[in-house]
Write a protein that holds these residues in place. Structure first.
Motif, PDB file in Angstrom:
ATOM      1  N   SER A  13       6.784  19.770   2.670  1.00 14.24           N
ATOM      2  CA  SER A  13       5.787  18.952   1.995  1.00 14.24           C
ATOM      3  C   SER A  13       4.507  18.951   2.818  1.00 14.24           C
ATOM      4  O   SER A  13       4.509  19.267   4.000  1.00 14.24           O
ATOM      5  CB  SER A  13       6.308  17.516   1.848  1.00 14.24           C
ATOM      6  OG  SER A  13       6.295  16.860   3.111  1.00 14.24           O
ATOM      7  N   ASN A  14       3.401  18.583   2.186  1.00 13.97           N
ATOM      8  CA  ASN A  14       2.110  18.582   2.872  1.00 13.97           C
ATOM      9  C   ASN A  14       2.017  17.509   3.943  1.00 13.97           C
ATOM     10  O   ASN A  14       1.122  17.543   4.779  1.00 13.97           O
ATOM     11  CB  ASN A  14       0.982  18.392   1.856  1.00 13.97           C
ATOM     12  CG  ASN A  14       0.835  19.581   0.922  1.00 13.97           C
ATOM     13  OD1 ASN A  14       1.148  20.712   1.307  1.00 13.97           O
ATOM     14  ND2 ASN A  14       0.380  19.331  -0.287  1.00 13.97           N
ATOM     15  N   LYS A  15       2.947  16.538   3.918  1.00 12.36           N
ATOM     16  CA  LYS A  15       2.900  15.439   4.875  1.00 12.36           C
ATOM     17  C   LYS A  15       3.963  15.560   5.962  1.00 12.36           C
ATOM     18  O   LYS A  15       4.178  14.637   6.727  1.00 12.36           O
ATOM     19  CB  LYS A  15       3.075  14.111   4.131  1.00 12.36           C
ATOM     20  CG  LYS A  15       1.935  13.806   3.164  1.00 12.36           C
ATOM     21  CD  LYS A  15       2.126  12.454   2.495  1.00 12.36           C
ATOM     22  CE  LYS A  15       0.962  12.147   1.547  1.00 12.36           C
ATOM     23  NZ  LYS A  15       1.147  10.831   0.893  1.00 12.36           N
ATOM     24  N   GLU A  16       4.629  16.706   6.039  1.00 11.01           N
ATOM     25  CA  GLU A  16       5.700  16.893   7.013  1.00 11.01           C
ATOM     26  C   GLU A  16       5.154  17.550   8.276  1.00 11.01           C
ATOM     27  O   GLU A  16       4.682  18.683   8.244  1.00 11.01           O
ATOM     28  CB  GLU A  16       6.809  17.758   6.406  1.00 11.01           C
ATOM     29  CG  GLU A  16       8.052  17.843   7.270  1.00 11.01           C
ATOM     30  CD  GLU A  16       9.157  18.629   6.592  1.00 11.01           C
ATOM     31  OE1 GLU A  16      10.328  18.320   6.829  1.00 11.01           O
ATOM     32  OE2 GLU A  16       8.832  19.555   5.819  1.00 11.01           O
ATOM     33  N   PHE A  17       5.219  16.838   9.394  1.00 10.84           N
ATOM     34  CA  PHE A  17       4.704  17.351  10.659  1.00 10.84           C
ATOM     35  C   PHE A  17       5.619  18.409  11.261  1.00 10.84           C
ATOM     36  O   PHE A  17       5.156  19.408  11.808  1.00 10.84           O
ATOM     37  CB  PHE A  17       4.520  16.195  11.650  1.00 10.84           C
ATOM     38  CG  PHE A  17       4.374  16.627  13.079  1.00 10.84           C
ATOM     39  CD1 PHE A  17       3.414  17.562  13.454  1.00 10.84           C
ATOM     40  CD2 PHE A  17       5.197  16.102  14.066  1.00 10.84           C
ATOM     41  CE1 PHE A  17       3.273  17.962  14.775  1.00 10.84           C
ATOM     42  CE2 PHE A  17       5.067  16.491  15.393  1.00 10.84           C
ATOM     43  CZ  PHE A  17       4.099  17.437  15.748  1.00 10.84           C
ATOM     44  N   VAL A  18       6.915  18.215  11.169  1.00 11.44           N
ATOM     45  CA  VAL A  18       7.844  19.130  11.826  1.00 11.44           C
ATOM     46  C   VAL A  18       9.005  19.453  10.892  1.00 11.44           C
ATOM     47  O   VAL A  18       9.493  18.596  10.160  1.00 11.44           O
ATOM     48  CB  VAL A  18       8.362  18.526  13.156  1.00 11.44           C
ATOM     49  CG1 VAL A  18       9.123  17.238  12.921  1.00 11.44           C
ATOM     50  CG2 VAL A  18       9.209  19.519  13.931  1.00 11.44           C
ATOM     51  N   ARG A  19       9.409  20.724  10.895  1.00 14.54           N
ATOM     52  CA  ARG A  19      10.535  21.171  10.051  1.00 14.54           C
ATOM     53  C   ARG A  19      11.471  22.030  10.882  1.00 14.54           C
ATOM     54  O   ARG A  19      11.034  22.873  11.662  1.00 14.54           O
ATOM     55  CB  ARG A  19      10.035  21.956   8.847  1.00 14.54           C
ATOM     56  CG  ARG A  19      11.155  22.693   8.081  1.00 14.54           C
ATOM     57  CD  ARG A  19      10.707  23.175   6.744  1.00 14.54           C
ATOM     58  NE  ARG A  19      10.625  22.073   5.788  1.00 14.54           N
ATOM     59  CZ  ARG A  19      11.608  21.735   4.937  1.00 14.54           C
ATOM     60  NH1 ARG A  19      12.738  22.399   4.946  1.00 14.54           N
ATOM     61  NH2 ARG A  19      11.444  20.737   4.107  1.00 14.54           N
ATOM     62  N   TYR A  20      12.753  21.811  10.666  1.00 16.32           N
ATOM     63  CA  TYR A  20      13.800  22.564  11.362  1.00 16.32           C
ATOM     64  C   TYR A  20      14.424  23.561  10.392  1.00 16.32           C
ATOM     65  O   TYR A  20      14.751  23.197   9.256  1.00 16.32           O
ATOM     66  CB  TYR A  20      14.866  21.604  11.869  1.00 16.32           C
ATOM     67  CG  TYR A  20      15.924  22.234  12.753  1.00 16.32           C
ATOM     68  CD1 TYR A  20      15.649  22.586  14.069  1.00 16.32           C
ATOM     69  CD2 TYR A  20      17.217  22.440  12.274  1.00 16.32           C
ATOM     70  CE1 TYR A  20      16.617  23.128  14.886  1.00 16.32           C
ATOM     71  CE2 TYR A  20      18.198  22.993  13.090  1.00 16.32           C
ATOM     72  CZ  TYR A  20      17.898  23.329  14.386  1.00 16.32           C
ATOM     73  OH  TYR A  20      18.870  23.867  15.192  1.00 16.32           O
ATOM     74  N   ASP A 100      -1.867  19.868  11.467  1.00 16.51           N
ATOM     75  CA  ASP A 100      -2.817  19.383  10.463  1.00 16.51           C
ATOM     76  C   ASP A 100      -2.227  18.227   9.663  1.00 16.51           C
ATOM     77  O   ASP A 100      -2.963  17.366   9.164  1.00 16.51           O
ATOM     78  CB  ASP A 100      -3.208  20.515   9.509  1.00 16.51           C
ATOM     79  CG  ASP A 100      -4.099  21.550  10.177  1.00 16.51           C
ATOM     80  OD1 ASP A 100      -4.722  21.220  11.205  1.00 16.51           O
ATOM     81  OD2 ASP A 100      -4.152  22.698   9.689  1.00 16.51           O
ATOM     82  N   ALA A 101      -0.888  18.194   9.535  1.00 15.84           N
ATOM     83  CA  ALA A 101      -0.249  17.137   8.752  1.00 15.84           C
ATOM     84  C   ALA A 101      -0.409  15.763   9.401  1.00 15.84           C
ATOM     85  O   ALA A 101      -0.315  14.736   8.725  1.00 15.84           O
ATOM     86  CB  ALA A 101       1.233  17.450   8.564  1.00 15.84           C
ATOM     87  N   LEU A 102      -0.671  15.743  10.719  1.00 12.70           N
ATOM     88  CA  LEU A 102      -0.858  14.465  11.405  1.00 12.70           C
ATOM     89  C   LEU A 102      -2.202  13.837  11.078  1.00 12.70           C
ATOM     90  O   LEU A 102      -2.372  12.622  11.205  1.00 12.70           O
ATOM     91  CB  LEU A 102      -0.741  14.659  12.922  1.00 12.70           C
ATOM     92  CG  LEU A 102       0.640  15.069  13.449  1.00 12.70           C
ATOM     93  CD1 LEU A 102       0.581  15.295  14.954  1.00 12.70           C
ATOM     94  CD2 LEU A 102       1.684  14.005  13.118  1.00 12.70           C
ATOM     95  N   GLY A 103      -3.164  14.670  10.669  1.00 11.66           N
ATOM     96  CA  GLY A 103      -4.493  14.157  10.348  1.00 11.66           C
ATOM     97  C   GLY A 103      -5.359  14.029  11.584  1.00 11.66           C
ATOM     98  O   GLY A 103      -4.868  13.838  12.697  1.00 11.66           O
ATOM     99  N   SER A 104      -6.643  14.157  11.408  1.00 16.93           N
ATOM    100  CA  SER A 104      -7.578  14.121  12.541  1.00 16.93           C
ATOM    101  C   SER A 104      -7.568  12.767  13.246  1.00 16.93           C
ATOM    102  O   SER A 104      -7.744  12.695  14.472  1.00 16.93           O
ATOM    103  CB  SER A 104      -8.998  14.449  12.066  1.00 16.93           C
ATOM    104  OG  SER A 104      -9.415  13.530  11.057  1.00 16.93           O
ATOM    105  N   GLU A 105      -7.337  11.677  12.491  1.00 14.31           N
ATOM    106  CA  GLU A 105      -7.352  10.348  13.106  1.00 14.31           C
ATOM    107  C   GLU A 105      -6.234  10.213  14.143  1.00 14.31           C
ATOM    108  O   GLU A 105      -6.443   9.678  15.235  1.00 14.31           O
ATOM    109  CB  GLU A 105      -7.198   9.262  12.034  1.00 14.31           C
ATOM    110  CG  GLU A 105      -8.382   9.157  11.083  1.00 14.31           C
ATOM    111  CD  GLU A 105      -8.301  10.162   9.948  1.00 14.31           C
ATOM    112  OE1 GLU A 105      -7.300  10.932   9.918  1.00 14.31           O
ATOM    113  OE2 GLU A 105      -9.216  10.195   9.108  1.00 14.31           O
ATOM    114  N   VAL A 106      -5.035  10.681  13.791  1.00 18.18           N
ATOM    115  CA  VAL A 106      -3.909  10.597  14.718  1.00 18.18           C
ATOM    116  C   VAL A 106      -4.125  11.511  15.917  1.00 18.18           C
ATOM    117  O   VAL A 106      -3.906  11.123  17.072  1.00 18.18           O
ATOM    118  CB  VAL A 106      -2.587  10.953  14.010  1.00 18.18           C
ATOM    119  CG1 VAL A 106      -1.434  11.017  15.018  1.00 18.18           C
ATOM    120  CG2 VAL A 106      -2.277   9.939  12.923  1.00 18.18           C
TER     121      VAL A 106
END
Length: 298
Positions: A13-20, A100-106
């Motif tokens: 998904s576009n909001k997933e930071f990490v995938r195994y 990129d999924a974390l967003g610039s703010e994070v």
């Protein structure tokens, strides 16, 4: 002009930071590809040739590799793994990081300043070495059990381990400054697949140029710009790496191995082998037999 990336997307998904991801089968995905996610891969079972950026080398069980964003790569399993009647099996564990999924703010919070600096400085592909390799390998293998916040915390712990001194050994001599277009990626994939599958036979420049649908002159420029090597240099390196494998695994004479790997002249094979491996085939075979393990020059 927008440059399209090779058609390969990590299913997420576009909001997933990490995938195994677990890759299990006779052989690994054998097409040259790239993706914007960072990739951390541990080889559990299987062997073959790794091409990533301008690097060509072997992969074996226990190896761990890190690729930064958009590094063209392929784990090309040895030919025995493509035998439908064989018993060979390949198994790899991969963690994909999508920053990129974390967003610039994070990513701009003070606590991640060190990670941001490391991401900017760490470009290319790397092999994992050092005393922390075993600990990192255990963390990768255990990652499948993580969910939610535990998964996020484990991901950052792995990233912290990767920032330790002397754990990363760079594989690349040059770092490409632009991504492949979709057409370039498909062309390079076809060329690499053809070379790796037919390196034991005589391959002419005209043949490989035809695979790329380019003139010989245009192909030579195209290939050198994207690999840092001439076609002849790359083909010779592929054959020498295959010879290293046979010298360790097969009870064949050096001349038999030379001809089986595509060399038509034994003296040229010996010269090329020493140039790449910095020792003769006889010296290599004696050394690895004493060590009892695979040793390839990178």
């Amino acid at each position: 002009m927008t440059r399209k990336i090779i058609s390969f997307q990590i299913p997420k998904s576009n909001k997933e930071f990490v995938r195994y991801q677990v890759d299990s089968g006779r052989y690994f995905y054998d097409k040259l590809h790239q993706h914007p996610q960072w990739q951390l891969t541990m080889i559990k079972e299987g062997s073959g040739q790794l091409m990533v950026g301008d690097y060509l080398g072997r992969f074996e069980p226990g190896d761990i590799f890190l690729f930064s964003s958009n590094m063209p790569h392929v784990f090309r399993s040895d030919s025995a793994y493509f035998d439908e009647n064989g018993e060979k099996h390949s198994l790899g564990y991969t963690i994909f990081f999508d920053f990129d999924a974390l967003g610039s703010e994070v990513m701009e919070v003070d606590e991640l300043a060190g990670l941001n600096q490391w991401l900017q400085q760490t470009k290319g592909s790397f092999a994992i070495h050092g005393q922390n390799k075993k600990t990192l390998g255990n963390s990768i293998a255990d990652f499948a059990t993580k969910e939610g916040l535990d998964k996020l915390l484990s991901a950052f712990q792995i990233l912290r381990m990767l920032q330790q001194p002397d754990i990363l050994s760079s594989l690349n001599q040059i770092i490409l400054q632009k991504n492949y277009t979709e057409t370039e990626g498909k062309r390079m994939g076809q060329v690499m697949s053809f070379i790796l599958s037919n390196s034991h036979e005589t391959i002419s420049l005209q043949e490989v140029s035809n695979k790329a649908n380019l003139s010989k002159e245009a192909f030579c420029r195209f290939f050198k710009e994207r690999t840092g090597k001439t076609f002849t240099e790359f083909l010779t390196q592929v054959r020498i790496h295959q010879a290293c494998q046979l010298l360790q695994e097969k009870d064949l004479s050096i001349s038999q191995i030379a001809y089986q790997c595509g060399f038509q002249n034994l003296s040229y094979f010996n010269r090329a082998f020493k140039k790449i491996q910095e020792e003769t085939p006889k010296e290599f075979r004696g050394r690895v037999s004493k060590l009892g393990s695979t040793v390839y020059s990178i």
